[in-house]
Scaffold this motif. Structure first.
Motif, short mmCIF file in Angstrom:
data_model
loop_
_atom_site.label_atom_id
_atom_site.label_comp_id
_atom_site.label_asym_id
_atom_site.label_seq_id
_atom_site.Cartn_x
_atom_site.Cartn_y
_atom_site.Cartn_z
N ILE A 89 0.84 -1.20 0.00
CA ILE A 89 0.00 0.00 0.00
C ILE A 89 0.87 1.25 0.00
CG2 ILE A 89 -1.65 1.36 1.34
CD1 ILE A 89 -2.82 -1.31 2.35
N GLN A 90 1.89 1.28 0.86
CA GLN A 90 2.72 2.48 1.00
C GLN A 90 3.62 2.72 -0.20
OE1 GLN A 90 3.31 2.69 5.86
NE2 GLN A 90 4.99 2.04 4.58
N GLN A 91 4.27 1.68 -0.68
CA GLN A 91 5.23 1.85 -1.77
C GLN A 91 4.63 1.54 -3.13
OE1 GLN A 91 8.86 0.31 1.06
NE2 GLN A 91 9.31 0.43 -1.12
N GLY A 92 3.40 1.07 -3.15
CA GLY A 92 2.73 0.79 -4.40
C GLY A 92 3.31 -0.41 -5.12
N THR A 93 2.87 -0.58 -6.34
CA THR A 93 3.41 -1.61 -7.21
C THR A 93 4.40 -0.95 -8.19
OG1 THR A 93 1.57 -1.33 -8.76
CG2 THR A 93 1.30 -2.99 -7.03
N PRO A 94 5.32 -1.72 -8.78
CA PRO A 94 6.27 -1.12 -9.71
C PRO A 94 5.57 -0.36 -10.84
CG PRO A 94 6.95 -3.34 -9.15
CD PRO A 94 5.59 -3.17 -8.58
N VAL A 95 6.04 0.84 -11.11
CA VAL A 95 5.43 1.68 -12.15
C VAL A 95 6.18 1.46 -13.45
CG1 VAL A 95 4.92 4.04 -12.88
CG2 VAL A 95 4.61 3.38 -10.48
N GLU A 96 5.53 0.78 -14.36
CA GLU A 96 6.12 0.49 -15.67
C GLU A 96 5.25 0.95 -16.82
OE1 GLU A 96 6.52 -3.68 -15.21
OE2 GLU A 96 8.30 -3.56 -13.93
N GLN A 97 4.00 1.26 -16.52
CA GLN A 97 3.05 1.74 -17.52
C GLN A 97 1.94 2.50 -16.81
OE1 GLN A 97 1.66 -1.89 -19.31
NE2 GLN A 97 0.47 -2.49 -17.53
N ASP A 98 1.09 3.16 -17.58
CA ASP A 98 -0.05 3.86 -16.99
C ASP A 98 -0.89 2.90 -16.16
OD1 ASP A 98 0.31 6.46 -17.80
OD2 ASP A 98 -0.87 6.27 -19.62
N GLY A 99 -1.35 3.39 -15.03
CA GLY A 99 -2.27 2.60 -14.22
C GLY A 99 -3.68 2.69 -14.76
N PRO A 100 -4.58 1.83 -14.29
CA PRO A 100 -5.97 1.88 -14.75
C PRO A 100 -6.69 3.08 -14.14
CG PRO A 100 -5.73 0.20 -13.06
CD PRO A 100 -4.33 0.70 -13.36
N PRO A 101 -7.49 3.81 -14.92
CA PRO A 101 -8.24 4.93 -14.36
C PRO A 101 -9.43 4.44 -13.55
CG PRO A 101 -8.83 4.60 -16.66
CD PRO A 101 -7.74 3.62 -16.36
N ALA A 102 -9.93 5.32 -12.68
CA ALA A 102 -11.15 4.99 -11.94
C ALA A 102 -12.32 4.94 -12.90
CB ALA A 102 -11.38 6.02 -10.85
N PRO A 103 -13.22 3.97 -12.75
CA PRO A 103 -14.36 3.85 -13.67
C PRO A 103 -15.27 5.08 -13.68
CG PRO A 103 -14.09 1.82 -12.40
CD PRO A 103 -13.16 2.83 -11.80
N ASP A 104 -15.27 5.85 -12.56
CA ASP A 104 -16.18 7.00 -12.50
C ASP A 104 -15.62 8.25 -13.14
OD1 ASP A 104 -14.29 7.90 -10.68
OD2 ASP A 104 -15.54 7.54 -8.91
N GLY A 105 -14.40 8.18 -13.70
CA GLY A 105 -13.81 9.33 -14.38
C GLY A 105 -13.05 10.29 -13.48
N SER A 106 -12.98 10.00 -12.18
CA SER A 106 -12.36 10.95 -11.26
C SER A 106 -10.85 10.82 -11.18
CB SER A 106 -12.97 10.77 -9.86
OG SER A 106 -12.67 9.48 -9.36
N CYS A 107 -10.28 9.74 -11.74
CA CYS A 107 -8.83 9.52 -11.67
C CYS A 107 -8.28 9.12 -13.03
CB CYS A 107 -8.49 8.43 -10.64
SG CYS A 107 -8.94 8.82 -8.97
N PRO A 108 -8.19 10.03 -13.98
CA PRO A 108 -7.66 9.69 -15.30
C PRO A 108 -6.14 9.58 -15.30
CG PRO A 108 -8.24 12.01 -15.25
CD PRO A 108 -8.65 11.45 -13.92
N VAL A 109 -5.64 8.57 -14.60
CA VAL A 109 -4.18 8.41 -14.47
C VAL A 109 -3.55 7.89 -15.75
CG1 VAL A 109 -4.24 8.11 -11.97
CG2 VAL A 109 -4.46 6.11 -13.46
N ASP A 110 -4.34 7.42 -16.70
CA ASP A 110 -3.81 6.92 -17.98
C ASP A 110 -3.53 8.09 -18.92
OD1 ASP A 110 -6.56 7.43 -18.02
OD2 ASP A 110 -6.96 5.92 -19.57
N ASP A 111 -2.57 8.92 -18.52
CA ASP A 111 -2.28 10.17 -19.24
C ASP A 111 -0.96 10.13 -19.98
OD1 ASP A 111 -0.61 10.18 -17.06
OD2 ASP A 111 -1.40 12.01 -16.15
N GLY A 112 -0.31 8.96 -20.03
CA GLY A 112 0.94 8.83 -20.75
C GLY A 112 2.15 9.31 -19.99
N ILE A 113 1.96 9.67 -18.71
CA ILE A 113 3.06 10.15 -17.87
C ILE A 113 3.18 9.21 -16.68
CG2 ILE A 113 3.96 12.06 -16.50
CD1 ILE A 113 2.16 13.92 -18.19
#
Length: 516
Positions: A89-113
């Protein structure tokens, strides 16, 4: 003192070696970080020492890999994957690609960064809630600035609460066995929690910086001012930041908008040198990554350790629907390295980030949720502001002043990241021991500190201390301190408040408020 700690952690070196040989993490090693942050005195022992230690009495055994707590009074089980859950939870999972966005549109983390919240381990569906009094979302959330309405937020510090579940089991086991367990409050005695404000210099507009300085003066807060490469403010503005008491820090830029603004050790090293030259400060203690950029899992912490950054505050939200506690914590902690580094502790403190720019990047309804959770868990609430918004948006400037005032009203002090780093490292050098004194109802407390700690709150979980006990019952018999019965983490504890010099201090207190 007897020299025997009230807690012994049973670690099997062969089990650890076998896990690492399989390229698997030995997550249970993190148990010592949990105890170290609390400053519970403990010994690490081999499995073949456990039976004798238990038979001698006065000790609670923790078997972290097996999920067991054993005391002379019995045995208690807890989930053996607890440590993996906390770290993930604290350190997350390895970041190698965009994460999945929240289905409700509030977390568009799939922004290519690639950034911290691409590696979220918590669930958008199960671990978020609306701020109190705000209506549930209807349809898809419009992620615009400022937010059109409140979005669901990570309202609970899940990793901290998992740690607390374990600690309650440990204290309960000690209580049942009649063993007093001392520890050290996270902050000075009488301070329930603290708050931290950081500032990022995105754009390096000197006029905006001067406006931000005025707002911070009005708020009465010294901030950690993170300088973003390339460019920088006019020299007189940089000097004024320090003159007004703010901490000069780095805002590592890996957004690809300049020659060395990319992800990598050489780029971090070069930007660190740039910040040293621009600020005139050789010892840059703190960093936050621009746009919360992140790649991989542990390598950035390892780079910080290598270059001398002692506290990092990058891990937090970049979107409106993952504000709050997306990495499950409001406490300072040392991260662990991966298998290649044998899951060792990395010597860089992690300071969680909880929201950016209230009234612009975060709805104002989230403010009190963050403050309340940090207060309940005796942690640190972290609010980030940008001069670009403080300069041009009166609502953001007012939100900054308001959060400063509200935190103070709740009894929270505002500290810079450097202050947090210095305090936590000093308190990590404190070891507390407690044993019965010479007289009836007396407790002898010995505190050894590697460096002076002013206003320390030494806490003791005394078996039988009742809910009805008042703060006037205990008395200090020897030693320069005051004592009272306080509530921390929902438990009644004896608190000894003292200025600790480097070296060993001994106190004797009465504990006559105990039940028979």
């Amino acid at each position: 003192m007897s020299g025997t700690s009230p807690v012994a952690v049973v670690l099997d070196p062969e089990l650890r070696a076998a896990a690492h040989a399989r390229s698997e993490n030995a997550w249970w090693l993190y148990s010592t970080e949990v105890l170290d942050h609390l400053r519970v005195p403990y010994d690490v022992i081999d499995p073949d020492e456990a039976a004798a230690r238990l038979a001698a009495g006065g000790t609670v055994l923790v078997h972290p890999a097996e999920g067991r707590i054993v005391s002379p009074a019995g045995e208690t089980a807890f989930p053996a994957d607890l440590w993996e859950r906390i770290v993930t939870i604290q350190q997350g999972t390895p970041v190698e690609q965009d994460g999945p966005p929240a289905p409700d549109g509030s977390c568009p983390v799939d922004d290519g960064i690639l950034k911290c919240d691409d590696g979220l381990a918590l669930s958008y569906d199960e671990d978020r809630a609306m701020p109190p009094g705000e209506p549930e979302l209807s349809g898809t959330f419009s992620h615009t600035y400022p937010p059109p309405a409140a979005a669901p937020m990570f309202h609970r510090a899940r990793a901290d609460r998992l740690r607390l579940d374990f600690l309650h089991l440990l204290f309960d086991a000690a209580e049942a066995a009649g063993i007093a367990v001392p520890w050290l409050h996270y902050w000075p005695a009488g301070v329930p929690a603290v708050a931290h404000m950081s500032h990022d210099s995105d754009g390096n507009n000197s006029e905006a910086a001067l406006s931000a300085l005025e707002v911070f003066d009005q708020a009465g807060v010294h901030v950690t001012w993170c300088h973003c490469f390339p460019g920088g403010y006019r020299p007189e503005v940089v000097a004024e930041i320090a003159a007004r008491g703010h901490e000069q820090a780095l805002h590592y830029n890996a957004m690809g908008d300049a020659d060395i603004a990319s992800w990598g050790w050489p780029q971090l090293r070069a930007q660190y040198a740039w910040a040293q030259a621009m600020t005139g400060r050789e010892d840059i203690v703190s960093n936050k990554n621009h746009y919360t950029r992140w790649e991989g899992w542990d390598e950035f912490f390892l780079w910080c350790e290598r270059i001398g950054i002692r506290i990092d505050e990058s891990r937090g939200p970049s979107k409106q629907g993952n504000v709050g506690f997306p990495f499950g914590s409001c406490h300072l902690s040392f991260p662990i390295a991966g298998v290649r580094e044998h899951n060792r502790r990395i010597d860089v403190l992690e300071l969680p980030l909880h929201t950016q720019d209230l009234a612009w990047a975060g709805h104002t309804a989230i403010r009190d949720v963050i403050l309340t959770e940090a207060l309940d868990l005796h942690g640190v609430a972290h609010f980030l502001f940008h001069a670009a918004h403080l300069h041009t948006k009166p609502d953001v400037a007012q939100a900054c002043r308001d959060v400063a005032a509200e935190a103070r009203r709740l009894g929270m002090q505002w500290w810079t990241a450097e202050q947090l780093n210095d305090w936590e490292r000093a308190r990590r050098g404190v070891r507390v021991a407690a044993e019965p004194g010479a007289g009836s109802g007396e407790l002898r407390i010995e505190v050894t500190a590697t460096a002076a700690v002013k206003g320390a709150g030494v806490l003791v979980a005394v078996p039988g201390l009742r809910e009805a006990d008042t703060g006037g019952t205990p008395r200090v018999l020897t030693g320069d301190a005051t004592c009272a019965v306080v509530t921390r983490h929902g438990r009644r504890l004896l608190e000894l408040a003292a200025d600790l010099p480097a070296g060993t201090s001994v106190f004797t207190v009465t504990t006559s408020g105990r039940s028979s």
